[in-house]
Motif scaffolding. Structure first.
Motif, short mmCIF file in Angstrom:
data_model
loop_
_atom_site.label_atom_id
_atom_site.label_comp_id
_atom_site.label_asym_id
_atom_site.label_seq_id
_atom_site.Cartn_x
_atom_site.Cartn_y
_atom_site.Cartn_z
N VAL A 1 0.72 -1.52 -0.06
CA VAL A 1 -0.12 0.29 0.07
C VAL A 1 1.04 1.04 0.04
CG1 VAL A 1 -1.97 1.20 1.34
CG2 VAL A 1 -2.07 -0.81 1.03
N SER A 2 1.90 1.24 1.11
CA SER A 2 3.22 2.26 0.81
C SER A 2 3.59 2.97 -0.25
CB SER A 2 3.90 2.64 1.92
OG SER A 2 4.79 1.78 1.83
N PHE A 3 3.52 1.85 -0.61
CA PHE A 3 4.69 1.60 -2.41
C PHE A 3 4.17 2.54 -3.91
CE2 PHE A 3 5.12 0.42 -6.81
CZ PHE A 3 6.55 0.94 -6.88
N ARG A 4 2.07 2.46 -3.58
CA ARG A 4 1.17 2.60 -4.16
C ARG A 4 1.18 4.39 -3.49
NH1 ARG A 4 -3.90 -0.36 -4.66
NH2 ARG A 4 -3.55 -1.66 -3.69
N SER A 5 1.06 4.58 -2.79
CA SER A 5 0.45 5.73 -2.03
C SER A 5 1.71 7.04 -2.97
CB SER A 5 0.30 6.02 -1.02
OG SER A 5 0.98 5.75 -0.28
N ARG B 1 1.99 9.46 -4.68
CA ARG B 1 2.33 11.49 -4.72
C ARG B 1 3.33 12.09 -5.91
NH1 ARG B 1 2.47 9.62 1.14
NH2 ARG B 1 4.75 9.18 0.72
N PHE B 2 4.01 10.93 -5.86
CA PHE B 2 5.24 11.08 -6.88
C PHE B 2 5.18 11.52 -8.28
CE2 PHE B 2 8.26 9.47 -10.90
CZ PHE B 2 9.16 10.33 -10.43
N LEU B 3 3.88 10.54 -9.02
CA LEU B 3 2.74 11.09 -10.04
C LEU B 3 2.45 12.61 -9.92
CD1 LEU B 3 1.21 8.00 -11.25
CD2 LEU B 3 3.15 9.52 -12.43
N ARG B 4 1.67 13.11 -9.06
CA ARG B 4 1.31 14.29 -8.88
C ARG B 4 1.89 14.89 -8.93
NH1 ARG B 4 -2.12 15.32 -2.95
NH2 ARG B 4 0.34 14.99 -2.57
#
Ligand SMILES: [Zn+2]
Length: 329
Positions: free
Chosen positions: A18-22, A26-29
């Motif tokens: 989950v933390s990898f996805r978030s 965040r990186f993409l955002r």
């Protein structure tokens, strides 16, 4: 180690994914926001400052404007030169040949605006359309001038012929001259009233040679005379180009109708036939049917030696041609 790995509980693994996805989210955002911000900065920057690409285009544009202005100057200079040629054509060449200014209908009417409509949306439309207007006007004037010169060309070929045909020498030797009565209105010596004198009277002794003043064909002769009135014995010559000459009050006529004579050739002798008070030659120059002042046609640059040379050459040649049949006259 292998053992410990295996001992990690299942929910923890889930938390890690989950933390990898978030983090990826965040990186993409951040990337997206960064991109938006960079675009905004670029937009604001380019509003106040040129980008290198815009700088290049603007430089290119100002070079184009300069080129257009140089072109415009060149068109103006060529138009001025053409105007000078047109002026010379009308005032010198055309008047020399006695013809009117050439007119081609609509030659000075500019082309309709629609011809240049494809340029109207352009930012530099006034500059471009202005140049095109000037260039097209120049083209039309050039066409007119070329037509005009086409018309003059055959006349120039005749010019040499015209120069020898025009009545340019005095029909008697100046040394034989005993006074001149002028052309125009005068109180007539016999009728004692104002009568228009259609020629000039060259007072000279009986038998003074009369010479053809230019190359011509003999139109008519009157060898009988008109009694004590009128022209008496006379000769009428046709020089072509609208010119005729008349020689009156003659004593002797040495030419026949249809005969060709050269400038300076002997055609008659001065006398006192017709209405005269004394021996003289009445000499007329008739242009397009109207009597004109013969004095205006005498070449001013000719001296006595020139005159005698012309007379001598014309008469020495005439003996070798078929017109030498003057015996018995
Ligand atoms: Zn007269």
């Amino acid at each position: 180690m292998k053992k410990e790995h295996r001992s990690i509980p299942l929910p923890l693994r889930k938390i890690a994914s989950v933390s990898f996805r978030s983090r990826a989210y965040r990186f993409l955002r951040a990337l997206f926001v960064g991109f938006i911000l960079a675009s905004l900065v670029n937009l604001v920057f380019s509003w106040f400052f040129f980008t290198p690409k815009m700088y290049r285009i603007s430089k290119h544009n100002s070079e184009l404007i300069i080129q257009y202005k140089i072109l415009q100057d060149k068109i103006d200079a060529a138009s001025r030169r053409l105007d000078e040629i047109k002026q010379r054509d009308n005032t010198v060449y055309r008047s020399l040949f006695g013809i009117d200014t050439l007119a081609v209908a609509g030659i000075y009417t500019p082309y309709p605006r629609s011809k240049y409509s494809h340029m109207e949306s352009d930012h530099y439309a006034p500059l471009m359309i202005g140049s095109w207007h000037a260039l097209d006007a120049l083209g039309r004037s050039l066409y007119l001038e070329s037509r005009s010169l086409d018309q003059l060309q055959p006349m120039a070929k005749d010019k040499e012929l015209m120069a020898t045909a025009i009545p340019a020498i005095m029909p008697i030797n100046r040394q034989a001259l005993r006074g001149v009565d002028r052309f125009g209105w005068r109180n007539h010596p016999i009728y004692h009233r104002f009568i228009f004198h259609k020629g000039i009277d060259l007072g000279s002794p009986d038998g003074t040679p009369v010479y053809a003043p230019g190359d011509a064909t003999v139109v008519s002769v009157n060898k009988v005379g008109t009694g004590r009135v009128g022209y008496g014995k006379q000769v009428l010559l046709d020089h072509g180009f609208g010119y005729r000459t008349r020689f009156a009050h003659l004593s002797k006529i040495l030419v026949e109708p249809g005969q060709k004579v050269r400038r300076g050739e002997l055609i008659a002798e001065v006398g006192r036939t017709g209405g005269v008070t004394g021996p003289h030659l009445h000499y007329e120059v008739i242009y397009m049917g109207q009597p004109v002042n013969p004095v205006n046609y005498f070449r001013k640059d000719m001296d006595q030696a020139d005159f005698e040379r012309i007379i001598e050459s014309a008469n020495s040649v005439s003996f070798e041609t078929e017109h030498g049949t003057n015996e018995g006259l």
